[in-house]
Design an enzyme around this catalytic site. Structure first.
Site, short mmCIF file in Angstrom:
data_model
loop_
_atom_site.label_atom_id
_atom_site.label_comp_id
_atom_site.label_asym_id
_atom_site.label_seq_id
_atom_site.Cartn_x
_atom_site.Cartn_y
_atom_site.Cartn_z
CB THR A 1 41.61 40.06 51.46
OG1 THR A 1 42.49 41.12 51.05
CG2 THR A 1 40.62 40.63 52.46
CB CYS B 1 49.64 42.37 46.97
SG CYS B 1 51.26 42.83 47.57
CD GLU C 1 44.81 40.76 45.05
OE1 GLU C 1 44.40 40.06 45.98
OE2 GLU C 1 45.87 41.42 45.11
#
Lengths: 286, 493
Positions: free
Chosen positions: B247, B301, B399
């Site tokens: 991101t 992801c 993440e």
């Protein structure tokens, strides 16, 4: 006798408001002579705080509006068309006197507006059928993709006056269940009260459509940086400078920014710009 | 049995067995060249990057760290080729794509081994998941090339032009297929950059493009690091920027491309919730949770990296999960029995370890499998999970991109929805329950681009992939995956 100069209020969360800043700008009647300028009214100058307040109200109304049945949203939009139709004389007067349109063109513009609203009134329960799919995946799954509204979308207005332009983008945004902040620049600002009164009296729930007026481009900078506005629609005549600022600001929170191009008028594309597609994999193994 | 007959029988038996994949080493070349204009051409840049096998830290090959001039020549080649490629009848473009699909199938063994050696993923995944999907993706989009008019009735559909594409290291060939196939089908040409740590398989794929005589310049491959990617994705000749990755890099690209007329697609990160209800088929859900987070070492992801368990079954579920985790085999990715291979790079292993240390420091309960011994060389991480997390804790929000699961609990359906949606990401979600009405309710309410119900981590070329919120925009796969690669003009109204 001295005329009482009125202030055109903005429309936010279903209420008619002045700018919290108290600032206004003057709207002059267009005239051929450069020396004689007649003020028509004061128009509110939207501030950063006005945007923030409106965003809060608009986002509150998103849940309810998006969860209404498409049939219901369609009926409400049709009601907008009915009320719009009843205000033809007022529109023609505004469009000719303040919008600078010839009478015949103003009349055509009015009819276009009605047709646009009616088009979207019948689109609320159809666009999703045109863009959804059942996907033939391998394996024991039912797999389908359908569309969901994005949330709050801020909409820029064009540099020239066109009511139909405004109606078209606004209806495309809200017909899928989104809520909107419509910015009206100086040229379009005189139509604010006219449109707001229609929306206020046509069963559109408070906060679904909000209209804010402004004289400069500051508001777009603020709106593009606001994290609670997930969508932004820029017009085809948007200046490069504003585009750059908006896209830079919006990058931080992945704002969905769509800059229209000149020939981009396809309604289905317009609606799909502010929807998110969701794909469901359902195991059919028992 | 007669001794001789027994020997003959054994010999024949051995011959009839297919050889182990690891005994068929793939030909790995050093690439001093870049694939530009249909040829492997000498690069302007003299810098080289070493590709390391993360399973044993040995250098596999060297390839070019392309500079701006290299990117320029690739973009020029793609621009020159685009008009001609778009003018080809759709059926002709289709045939090229069909041929690529076929050739990938024929070479899938070699490509799978290379993918595993270069990236560290278990061979059973690259062989059984990645490569079949890569071929299927080309096959699917091949069929679209002559059917583009069906995309928008009454409107004109035209290619976007030259596409600059940057892909990640977790599914190198699959991501290349996701990017190249729809772009080519729609009449675009491509310059693509593989990730720094996994560039070899795409260079191998370029050899296949040569073999089918794909017109020069239609696909160009430039290799390199972040600077190469930045030069490519914001290039003045680019009409389209397609990026899959983190991101933060996605945001940088958007900022760099602000005001440019470059259409963008962003496939970014995720922190997807896998929601387990008390009425689910528990053993199946366990398998789904394991597939959700430990598939490809968690370098996915859309990994189901947040597990939400209904409170009443938490203890039972975690007990079973521990047992299952203990059975996972971590080790040599080329071994067909390996479940969890090597972490893709040293940097990624350090990142994962830092986050795990942070979680432990914050006082979260940590569990990791202890039964399997990790190889001494190479980058490995045990499958693990955290429990008792506050919803605002780092482990629950960031993440990790590794085999680390964040476990929390919920009581009611509404609480599950609120917790699942409480993330800046919105890529995927999983739902495990036996109640159909609840499945449908949740699929309406969860803010995610992909929702797996009673399954997880399935992929198919016909199924659109992409996220809500900060997980990006645009879809890849299926009919929806063509729209980012076309311009639609016309009036329906």
């Amino acid at each position: 006798m001295n005329q009482v100069l009125k202030t055109i209020k903005m429309f936010s969360g279903g209420k008619f408001i002045r700018s919290e800043s108290g600032r206004v700008f003057e709207f002059y009647q267009p005239s051929k002579s450069s020396t004689k300028k007649t003020i028509w009214a004061n128009v509110c100058e939207c501030s950063k705080k006005d945007i923030r307040n409106t965003v809060e109200l608009a986002n509150k109304s998103f849940g309810g509006w998006s969860e209404r049945t498409p049939y219901n949203r369609g009926q409400i939009l049709y009601r907008v068309a009915e009320i719009f139709q009843a205000r033809e004389p007022e529109f023609l007067q505004l469009a000719t006197k303040l919008g600078g349109l010839k009478k015949s063109i103003a009349k055509a513009e009015f009819e276009k507006c009605i047709n646009t609203i009616v088009f979207y009134a019948g689109f609320t329960d159809k666009y999703s059928q045109l863009l959804s799919s059942v996907n033939p995946v391998q394996g024991n799954f039912l797999n389908y993709t359908n569309l969901f509204p994005l949330g709050l979308v801020a909409i820029q207005s064009k540099k020239t006056f066109s009511c139909n332009e405004i109606i078209d983008k606004l209806c495309a945004v809200i017909c899928s269940g989104n809520v909107a902040i419509q910015f009206l620049n100086k040229k379009n600002s005189f139509i604010c009260a006219f449109l707001s009164e229609i929306f206020a009296t046509s069963d559109i729930p408070p906060g679904v459509i909000n209209i804010l007026t402004h004289s400069g481009d500051e508001v777009l900078k603020h709106a593009s940086a606001h994290m609670e506005i997930p969508g932004l629609l820029l017009t085809s005549d948007c200046s490069k400078e504003i585009k750059v600022v908006c896209q830079e600001n919006g990058a931080d929170h992945l704002k969905r920014i769509n800059c229209l191009t000149k020939n981009q008028v396809d309604s289905l594309q317009l609606v799909s710009m502010f929807t998110e597609s969701k794909t469901v994999w359902a195991s059919t193994g028992i | 049995m007669n001794k001789d007959i027994e020997n003959v029988f054994q010999e024949n038996f051995i011959k009839s067995m297919s050889p182990a994949l690891e005994s068929h080493p793939v030909q790995i070349d050093n690439y001093g060249t870049l694939f530009i204009n249909g040829k492997f051409t000498k690069a302007n840049s003299r810098k080289r990057i070493k590709s390391i096998n993360p399973a044993n830290e040995k250098v596999l090959a060297e390839f070019v760290d392309a500079n701006e001039k290299d990117v320029d020549s690739a973009m020029v080649a793609a621009t020159k080729a685009q008009v001609k490629w778009a003018k080809l009848p759709g059926s002709e473009r289709a045939k090229y794509l069909f041929k690529i699909a076929r050739l990938i199938q024929e070479n899938s063994r070699e490509l799978a081994v290379l993918e595993t050696m270069d990236g560290g993923k278990p061979i059973k995944e690259s062989r059984d998941v990645d490569l079949p999907l890569v071929a299927a993706h080309f096959f699917y989009y091949a069929g679209w090339a002559d059917k583009l008019k069906y995309l928008a009735t009454g409107a004109t559909v035209s290619p976007v032009g030259v596409c600059a594409q940057v892909i990640p290291w977790n599914f190198p060939l699959m991501m290349a297929a996701w990017k190249i196939a729809p772009a080519l089908a729609a009449g675009n040409t491509v310059v693509i950059k593989p990730a720094e740590s996994t560039s070899l398989s795409l260079l191998k794929l370029a050899e296949l493009f040569q073999q089918i005589n794909l017109p020069p310049g239609v696909v160009n491959v430039v290799t390199g690091g972040g600077a190469t990617g930045a030069a490519l994705i914001s290039h003045k000749l680019a009409n389209k920027a397609a990026f899959t990755g983190s991101t933060s890099v996605g945001k940088q690209i958007l900022r760099a491309n602000a005001g440019k007329n470059i259409k963008g697609t962003m496939e970014l990160g995720g922190k997807s919730a896998n929601i387990v209800f008390a009425d689910c088929a528990i053993d199946q859900a366990i398998e789904g949770v394991v597939a959700g987070i430990y598939f490809n070492q968690g370098h996915v992801c859309c990994a189901g990296s947040r597990l939400l368990i209904q409170e009443s079954i938490e203890q039972e579920f975690l007990k079973k999960l521990q047992k299952r985790i203990a059975q996972l085999r971590v080790g040599n990715p080329l071994d067909k029995n390996t479940d969890i291979g090597a972490i893709n790079s040293k940097e990624q292993l350090i990142t994962i370890k830092k986050l795990v240390a942070n979680g432990i420091e914050q006082g979260c309960e940590y569990y990791q499998a202890e039964t399997s011994k990790l190889p001494t060389k190479g980058y490995y991480h045990q499958p693990s999970y955290f429990r008792g997390l506050a919803s605002g804790s780092t482990i629950n929000r960031v993440e990790i991109f590794g085999p680390v699961l964040a476990v929390s609990t919920f009581r009611t359906v509404n609480e599950a929805i609120i917790k699942a949606n409480d993330s800046r990401f919105g890529l995927a979600a999983g739902v495990w329950t036996s109640k159909p009405s609840r499945v449908h309710f949740l699929t309406q309410k969860l803010k995610a681009g992909i929702i797996w119900t009673n399954t997880y981590n399935n992929f198919d070329p016909t199924s659109p992939f992409g996220g809500f919120k900060e997980s990006g925009f645009g879809r890849e796969g299926g009919w929806h995956g063509l729209f980012p690669y076309v311009n639609i003009k016309g009036a329906n109204k």
